[in-house]
Design a protein around this motif. Structure first.
Motif: not given
Length: 68
Positions: A2-17
């Motif tokens: 299950i993809i939670t909002p926290r995982w989505r946020l973490a993935a977004s931050i990782a991609v931006i980084a």
């Protein structure tokens, strides 16, 4: 999984980084881009300037346009 909002946020931050810390510096070191950056520095042009009318290099151009 299950993809939670926290995982989505973490993935977004990782991609931006990765883009900010890896991809953009790699692009800046490419010959064409680095030559352009050097040319801008030589001319005293700040590419992050909000308005190009604030640059010293634009003063002669602005005067010429105002004379018309």
């Amino acid at each position: 999984m299950i993809i939670t909002p926290r995982w989505r946020l973490a993935a977004s931050i990782a991609v931006i980084a990765v883009v900010w810390l890896v991809v953009l510096p790699w692009i800046a070191n490419r010959p064409t881009v680095s030559e352009r950056i050097e040319w801008l520095d030589d001319k005293g042009i700040d590419p992050s300037a909000m308005y190009y009318t604030e640059l010293e290099a634009m003063e002669p151009i602005i005067r010429k346009l105002e004379q018309r």
